[in-house]
Write a protein that holds these residues in place. Structure first.
Motif, PDB file in Angstrom:
ATOM      1  N   ASP A  91       0.874  -1.178   0.000  1.00 15.68           N
ATOM      2  CA  ASP A  91       0.000   0.000   0.000  1.00 15.68           C
ATOM      3  C   ASP A  91       0.907   1.223   0.000  1.00 15.68           C
ATOM      4  OD1 ASP A  91      -1.514   2.270   1.138  1.00 15.68           O
ATOM      5  OD2 ASP A  91      -3.131   0.799   1.286  1.00 15.68           O
ATOM      6  N   GLN A  92       0.919   1.926  -1.148  1.00 11.67           N
ATOM      7  CA  GLN A  92       1.867   3.026  -1.306  1.00 11.67           C
ATOM      8  C   GLN A  92       1.654   4.110  -0.238  1.00 11.67           C
ATOM      9  OE1 GLN A  92       4.273   2.852  -3.233  1.00 11.67           O
ATOM     10  NE2 GLN A  92       3.808   1.568  -5.011  1.00 11.67           N
ATOM     11  N   GLY A  93       0.385   4.352   0.113  1.00 12.70           N
ATOM     12  CA  GLY A  93       0.123   5.406   1.095  1.00 12.70           C
ATOM     13  C   GLY A  93       0.688   5.061   2.465  1.00 12.70           C
ATOM     14  N   ILE A  94       0.407   3.831   2.946  1.00 15.93           N
ATOM     15  CA  ILE A  94       0.897   3.401   4.261  1.00 15.93           C
ATOM     16  C   ILE A  94       2.421   3.383   4.288  1.00 15.93           C
ATOM     17  CG2 ILE A  94       1.003   1.440   5.839  1.00 15.93           C
ATOM     18  CD1 ILE A  94      -1.619   2.870   5.985  1.00 15.93           C
ATOM     19  N   LEU A  95       3.036   2.762   3.229  1.00 19.35           N
ATOM     20  CA  LEU A  95       4.495   2.671   3.193  1.00 19.35           C
ATOM     21  C   LEU A  95       5.124   4.054   3.134  1.00 19.35           C
ATOM     22  CD1 LEU A  95       4.951  -0.331   0.710  1.00 19.35           C
ATOM     23  CD2 LEU A  95       5.457  -0.316   3.159  1.00 19.35           C
ATOM     24  N   GLY A  96       4.525   4.955   2.325  1.00 22.04           N
ATOM     25  CA  GLY A  96       5.075   6.306   2.224  1.00 22.04           C
ATOM     26  C   GLY A  96       5.019   7.044   3.536  1.00 22.04           C
ATOM     27  N   LYS A  97       3.881   6.928   4.224  1.00 20.26           N
ATOM     28  CA  LYS A  97       3.751   7.645   5.500  1.00 20.26           C
ATOM     29  C   LYS A  97       4.728   7.091   6.523  1.00 20.26           C
ATOM     30  CE  LYS A  97       0.297   9.517   8.604  1.00 20.26           C
ATOM     31  NZ  LYS A  97      -1.143   9.687   8.862  1.00 20.26           N
ATOM     32  N   TRP A  98       4.897   5.749   6.521  1.00 21.39           N
ATOM     33  CA  TRP A  98       5.831   5.148   7.494  1.00 21.39           C
ATOM     34  C   TRP A  98       7.259   5.608   7.206  1.00 21.39           C
ATOM     35  CZ3 TRP A  98       9.764   1.383   6.860  1.00 21.39           C
ATOM     36  CH2 TRP A  98      10.288   0.881   8.047  1.00 21.39           C
ATOM     37  N   SER A  99       7.670   5.569   5.944  1.00 24.41           N
ATOM     38  CA  SER A  99       9.034   5.962   5.594  1.00 24.41           C
ATOM     39  C   SER A  99       9.292   7.423   5.924  1.00 24.41           C
ATOM     40  CB  SER A  99       9.277   5.722   4.096  1.00 24.41           C
ATOM     41  OG  SER A  99       9.177   4.360   3.769  1.00 24.41           O
ATOM     42  N   GLN A 100       8.332   8.263   5.583  1.00 22.02           N
ATOM     43  CA  GLN A 100       8.532   9.684   5.849  1.00 22.02           C
ATOM     44  C   GLN A 100       8.615   9.949   7.351  1.00 22.02           C
ATOM     45  OE1 GLN A 100       9.236  11.808   3.658  1.00 22.02           O
ATOM     46  NE2 GLN A 100       8.558  10.893   1.712  1.00 22.02           N
ATOM     47  N   THR A 101       7.775   9.241   8.130  1.00 23.92           N
ATOM     48  CA  THR A 101       7.801   9.411   9.593  1.00 23.92           C
ATOM     49  C   THR A 101       9.129   8.976  10.175  1.00 23.92           C
ATOM     50  OG1 THR A 101       5.411   9.046   9.688  1.00 23.92           O
ATOM     51  CG2 THR A 101       6.654   8.770  11.730  1.00 23.92           C
ATOM     52  N   ILE A 102       9.613   7.817   9.722  1.00 20.33           N
ATOM     53  CA  ILE A 102      10.889   7.313  10.248  1.00 20.33           C
ATOM     54  C   ILE A 102      12.013   8.274   9.916  1.00 20.33           C
ATOM     55  CG2 ILE A 102      12.590   5.443  10.027  1.00 20.33           C
ATOM     56  CD1 ILE A 102      10.120   4.693  11.653  1.00 20.33           C
ATOM     57  N   LEU A 103      12.039   8.757   8.667  1.00 26.37           N
ATOM     58  CA  LEU A 103      13.113   9.675   8.290  1.00 26.37           C
ATOM     59  C   LEU A 103      13.022  10.975   9.068  1.00 26.37           C
ATOM     60  CD1 LEU A 103      13.376   9.267   4.400  1.00 26.37           C
ATOM     61  CD2 LEU A 103      14.939   8.415   6.149  1.00 26.37           C
ATOM     62  N   ALA A 104      11.802  11.413   9.321  1.00 28.39           N
ATOM     63  CA  ALA A 104      11.639  12.662  10.055  1.00 28.39           C
ATOM     64  C   ALA A 104      12.134  12.539  11.486  1.00 28.39           C
ATOM     65  CB  ALA A 104      10.170  13.089  10.018  1.00 28.39           C
ATOM     66  N   LYS A 105      11.932  11.392  12.091  1.00 27.30           N
ATOM     67  CA  LYS A 105      12.314  11.215  13.497  1.00 27.30           C
ATOM     68  C   LYS A 105      13.721  10.634  13.667  1.00 27.30           C
ATOM     69  CE  LYS A 105       7.673  10.874  15.367  1.00 27.30           C
ATOM     70  NZ  LYS A 105       6.762  10.135  16.269  1.00 27.30           N
ATOM     71  N   GLY A 106      14.352  10.204  12.578  1.00 27.77           N
ATOM     72  CA  GLY A 106      15.715   9.725  12.670  1.00 27.77           C
ATOM     73  C   GLY A 106      15.804   8.210  12.751  1.00 27.77           C
ATOM     74  N   GLU A 107      17.017   7.702  12.533  1.00 26.20           N
ATOM     75  CA  GLU A 107      17.216   6.254  12.453  1.00 26.20           C
ATOM     76  C   GLU A 107      16.920   5.557  13.775  1.00 26.20           C
ATOM     77  OE1 GLU A 107      21.973   5.800  13.306  1.00 26.20           O
ATOM     78  OE2 GLU A 107      21.371   6.330  11.264  1.00 26.20           O
ATOM     79  N   GLY A 108      16.963   6.292  14.888  1.00 28.18           N
ATOM     80  CA  GLY A 108      16.673   5.676  16.170  1.00 28.18           C
ATOM     81  C   GLY A 108      15.260   5.147  16.233  1.00 28.18           C
ATOM     82  N   SER A 109      14.306   5.872  15.601  1.00 27.97           N
ATOM     83  CA  SER A 109      12.915   5.433  15.620  1.00 27.97           C
ATOM     84  C   SER A 109      12.731   4.143  14.843  1.00 27.97           C
ATOM     85  CB  SER A 109      12.018   6.538  15.043  1.00 27.97           C
ATOM     86  OG  SER A 109      12.343   6.780  13.681  1.00 27.97           O
TER      87      SER A 109
END
Length: 1019
Positions: A91-109
């Motif tokens: 699901d492009q929407g779910i995967l995109g939101k997850w990737s963007q969130t992780i990148l925004a919060k850093g590799e620790g997340s």
């Protein structure tokens, strides 16, 4: 009237039966219709139930996914969010939101869920998410979220990043994620993502810089001993390195990264089967390898370099010939290959009909159209710089690497036949050809065994002969070296040339003796072929020896070509022991001759389509031997076969003639105009028939006498003297007084070409009738009769000054460009010198160290072949009207000369005396005859030859002895006047000898007659 007894109530029965059958059929049809209706209704009900179930499932899934999306929103970074992603799927929407969130919060997340007791659950989930991200990128590499996905993927498989977040176990976690994805299509998906980015957009792509590191991460994340390491290497090769124009797709930083991170030193671990990939992918793999690997040749360890060379060999062997050519060149090459004769390099020769049916040819594979940049990259394969670097770098490595290199070069010849000369020339000129030839011979071929090779040919061994590739490459390389090797270099008689010591033949004459015998035994065995149960040759040619791409037919051709080239040198100046070239001990000559005659009859009487010499060798093995390696059969046997072919042809012709029209063609010839009258009256007639000659003297009167064959021979001898007179302008003579066509433009006028055609017919008539002609032809011209090219070694007989100049250039120690030569040749025609380009725009191409061998070859070819091509073709056209070309293939140039003019061997007087006929009062016991033979036996060879010329018009004895002289040598008494000189009638090989009483007088008179060429008598 009313019916009696109440019959009106009785059921009426129709005994005809038509009514009852009709009723039954109607009932059956109604039942069938109701059954179909019930079935259709049931199908509709079932379909409705399934649709309802599907819809309920869709609705339930939607509800679940909606709930999962809600749960995902509540815990994007946690395990519950990861579970939702996996369950929802791609699901492009779910995967995109997850990737963007992780990148925004850093590799620790990304790694925080793995720090607690749920690490194993996180690892299970994150591996699946890694694949989902890769599939998303493969489906849409230019999507807005692609860069985010790739950044997270690079984090997950980076040992440094994972270790930084999870501690020492991080390297194992990264490897586990990578191995999981490798087994589930990691490289095919990666390849799909890279290929889906257009080449025009690749340089500016934001995804490629992140995709490329993923392609090589396995080789830093996994130990080389790990099973997945070798699997990754194979997957990288088959999926990434097969991408068209890969170096052109990548931005410079990505190209640098890929080039520096390719695991080339681990190539020994590569297991790759080219046949599992498409032809286009194999071609692009070669092109990409040529972009990445040559700069690193010097640092590759021996095992890796050997594996790389073996990979190239397997790739070349799996591709059809011409795969690296442009489309237009492929088409032209395919057409040429379809009609080319196996042994004709330049001249086209007629084919023959054969009684056979061939299996339909397998249609060639469709080759992809190659981009100009790919073609340019493939072209580096055959550049002298690349080949020289390979030769130089492999010298430091073990023999296995060197053998692998020779395997590559041999396979390269097969995949790119148009570049064979370039490859071999580069090795001979700049790659230490002398040392390579020595290495091949002494390192491998010298130990080769013909029996072992032939056992593999017959599939009678389980152990392939490893020397076959080296043998074939040596044969090719040495054949090419001989093209520009003069006899002085070949025989080791050259001194200082071009300011330095001329190189010697890389193989000694003793080594060549052994080598040529090996080639002969292999070639002879291959022409014999494995036999089927009926004893017939059954050589399909569809398979070949293990380790090479060539069929056994192609192997045979390579061996034969080298063998013939060596034999040509031995024919001019023998260096082999007696009977070296013969295989008489391996066959029964009598049965061989009978089989050859039968095969010739089968071919000559067939009505099948025309075939080439290569196909004749398959269908008629004895003729194949006679055509390709004739020197393996004794010359006398081949002459016997030749005469038998002519006899069979004459018999077949006579059987086909109309008995009422079977007569001699009678023509009149003015004695003072023999050549012109012969041309006018014989140029269009069938010269195989009998021809009667009537001479007209200078007074216009017919000369007396009946032509029983002798007058024709007289005419024929006089005709040859005239037409071969070099003063007529059609022929020139070299310093050995050997004739060849005049190369001047005057000689190629249509009228003069008709004369060459006529002269060819006349020479053919002489051969057909067994009449010896005292004419010697130049060897390079005789080579044209056989469809062979002439090379530098033949040029010495034509133009010694030019030959010495080319030898000087070949061995010149300085820079050839200082000599100011270009690819042209100066031609003088009637006092006017003009310049002819040897190649297009040759005047603009300087002769350099790299191309001087090509220049030498082209100059030799021009002078020996191109200048006299039209004249030679016309001559051969006339010759082949009477003498079948394939009959001539049984001989080399020197042997053809013997067929035409007899042998140069000493005159055997015992043979002559035993085949002499006597007339008048003479017999073998007459005193004058006894004195005659005693006198003749005291003659030296020159005097014996003079006697033979005086009586027969030819100073050389017949090649099979005087029994073959037609008519036989004869002596007839010429009266008792001892003042008369002996006379002769050369037309009938007759010596008219007075009855001398004194042996001294007989000797004096005979010597006077034969040395003065006097005494011809028509009586």
């Amino acid at each position: 009237m009313l019916p009696l007894f109440g019959d009106e109530k009785r059921r009426k029965i129709n005994l005809g039966g038509s009514s009852s059958v009709s009723t039954l059929s109607a009932i059956t049809d109604q039942a069938k219709a109701r059954r179909i209706e019930r079935t259709e209704q049931k199908r509709k009900n079932d379909s409705a139930i399934r649709i309802q179930a599907w819809w309920r499932a869709v609705a339930a899934i939607r509800a679940v996914k909606t709930n999962m999306r809600r749960l995902f929103e509540e815990d994007i970074e946690g395990l519950r969010g990861l579970r939702c992603i996996v369950l929802i799927g791609l699901d492009q929407g779910i995967l995109g939101k997850w990737s963007q969130t992780i990148l925004a919060k850093g590799e620790g997340s990304l790694f925080s869920p793995a720090l607690g007791p749920q690490q194993s659950s996180w690892l299970v989930l994150i591996r699946q998410i890694f694949l989902l991200l890769l599939r998303s990128i493969a489906a849409s590499p230019k999507s807005p979220d692609a860069v985010a996905h790739l950044k997270i993927m690079n984090m997950l498989v980076s040992a440094d990043v994972v270790t930084r977040n999870l501690g020492p176990q991080g390297r194992d976690v990264a490897a586990d994620i990578l191995v999981y994805s490798l087994k589930r299509g990691f490289y095919p998906l990666l390849s799909e993502a890279i290929r889906s980015i257009p080449t025009t957009e690749a340089k500016s792509s934001t995804s490629l810089p992140l995709l490329v590191p993923l392609a090589t991460v396995a080789f830093s994340a996994l130990p080389t001993a790990h099973d997945a390491y070798a699997e990754s290497l194979a997957a990288l090769t088959s999926n990434i390195l097969t991408i068209p124009l890969l170096p052109n797709r990548l931005p410079l930083p990505s190209l640098t990264h890929l080039s520096s991170h390719l695991p080339l030193s681990s190539f020994a671990l590569l297991v790759f089967s080219p046949t599992n990939t498409a032809i286009a992918d194999r071609i692009h793999l070669v092109a990409n390898l040529m972009a990445f690997i040559p700069p690193r040749y010097a640092v590759l360890p021996a095992p890796a370099l050997t594996a790389y060379l073996n990979l190239l060999t397997s790739l070349f062997d799996s591709l059809p010939p011409g795969a690296f050519e442009e489309s237009s060149v492929r088409t032209a090459a395919a057409a040429a290959a379809a009609s080319a004769d196996a042994d004709s390099d330049d001249e086209s020769r007629p084919t023959v009909s054969v009684v056979s049916s061939f299996m339909p040819a397998t249609p060639p594979p469709v080759l992809p159209t190659l981009d100009a940049r790919t073609l340019k990259r493939l072209g580096t394969l055959v550049t002298p710089a690349h080949l020289t670097s390979l030769l130089n770098v492999t010298q430091k490595h073990p023999d296995a690497t060197r053998r692998a290199l020779f395997g590559v070069l041999l396979a390269l010849e097969g995949i790119w036949p148009g570049k064979t000369s370039t490859v071999l020339g580069a090795i001979v000129v700049g790659g230490g050809g002398t040392s390579v030839i020595k290495e091949l011979w002494r390192g491998s071929v010298r130990r080769a065994n013909a029996t072992s090779i032939l056992r593999e040919f017959q599939r009678a061994t389980d152990a392939p002969d490893a020397s076959i590739p080296s043998l074939l490459f040596l044969a090719d390389l040495y054949t090419h070296a001989l093209l520009t090797m003069g006899d002085d270099e070949f025989f080791g008689t050259s001194g200082s040339v071009g300011g330095s010591a001329a190189p010697r033949n890389p193989m000694s004459l003793d080594e060549l003796t052994v080598f040529s015998r090996l080639l002969l035994d292999v070639a002879f065995g291959l022409y014999q072929g494995p036999l089927d149960s009926d004893g017939d040759t059954n050589m399909s040619g569809t398979t070949g020896p293990s380790g090479v791409r060539y069929t056994w037919e192609e192997v045979r051709e390579k061996v034969t070509k080298c063998l013939v080239a060596i034999h040509a040198r031995d024919s001019r100046r023998s260096f082999t022991p007696p009977d070296h070239w013969l295989v008489s001990t391996q066959i029964d000559l009598r049965s061989f001759v009978e089989a050859a005659l039968f095969e010739e009859q089968q071919i000559s009487t067939g009505n099948a389509r025309a075939v080439t010499t290569r196909q004749i060798a398959r269908l008629a093995p004895r003729l194949g031997i006679l055509h390709n390696i004739p020197f393996s059969i004794p010359f006398s046997t081949r002459v016997q076969v030749f005469r038998s072919f002519i006899y069979s042809d004459a018999m077949a012709r006579r059987q086909g003639e109309d008995l009422y029209n079977h007569h001699r063609l009678q023509i009149t010839v003015r004695r003072e105009n023999i050549a012109q009258d012969g041309f006018d009256r014989l140029r269009d007639v069938d010269l195989k028939g009998r021809i009667g000659i009537t001479f007209i003297d200078k007074f216009g009167e017919e000369e007396a006498g009946i032509d029983g064959g002798g007058v024709f021979k007289e005419f024929f001898t006089s005709l040859c003297k005239e037409v071969f007179d070099s003063d007529r302008g059609l022929w020139l003579a070299n310093k050995k007084n050997e004739l060849y066509p005049n190369p001047h433009t005057y000689a190629v006028e249509s009228h003069n070409l008709n004369w060459y055609r006529f002269i060819g017919r006349i020479v053919a008539k002489a051969m057909y009738e067994g009449i010896l002609v005292d004419i010697a032809f130049a060897g390079f011209f005789l080579a044209k009769w056989l469809g062979k090219q002439s090379f530098l070694d033949d040029l010495a007989s034509l133009d010694p000054e030019l030959y010495n100049g080319l030898i000087f250039l070949k061995h010149y120690a300085g820079n050839p460009e200082d000599l100011s030569l270009n690819f042209t040749v100066a031609v003088e025609d009637f006092g006017v010198t003009k310049t002819v380009d040897l190649v297009p725009h040759g005047s603009n191409i300087a002769v350099t160290k790299e191309n001087r061998l090509q220049y030498i070859y082209l100059v030799s070819h021009y002078r020996l072949s191109k200048q006299i091509k039209q004249q030679s073709d016309a001559f051969f056209e006339g010759l082949s009207e009477i003498i079948d070309h394939k009959w001539l293939k049984m001989f080399n140039q020197q042997e053809l000369q013997i067929l035409i003019g007899g042998t140069d061997s000493p005159v055997d007087l015992d043979d002559l005396q035993g085949n002499t006929q006597y007339g008048g009062i003479f017999d073998s016991n007459h005193a004058t005859i006894i004195s005659f033979w005693r006198v003749v036996h005291s003659f030296d060879q020159e005097q014996r030859r003079a006697l033979l010329r005086f009586v027969t018009s030819c100073s050389r004895p017949p090649l099979l002895g005087f029994k073959e002289l037609v008519p036989n040598f004869a002596i007839r008494d010429a009266g008792a006047d001892e003042l008369r000189l002996p006379t002769s009638s050369t037309c009938v090989n007759l010596l008219k000898l007075p009855r001398y009483q004194s042996e001294k007088v007989l000797r004096a008179k005979l010597l006077q007659a034969i040395t003065a060429n006097a005494g011809f008598d028509l009586s």
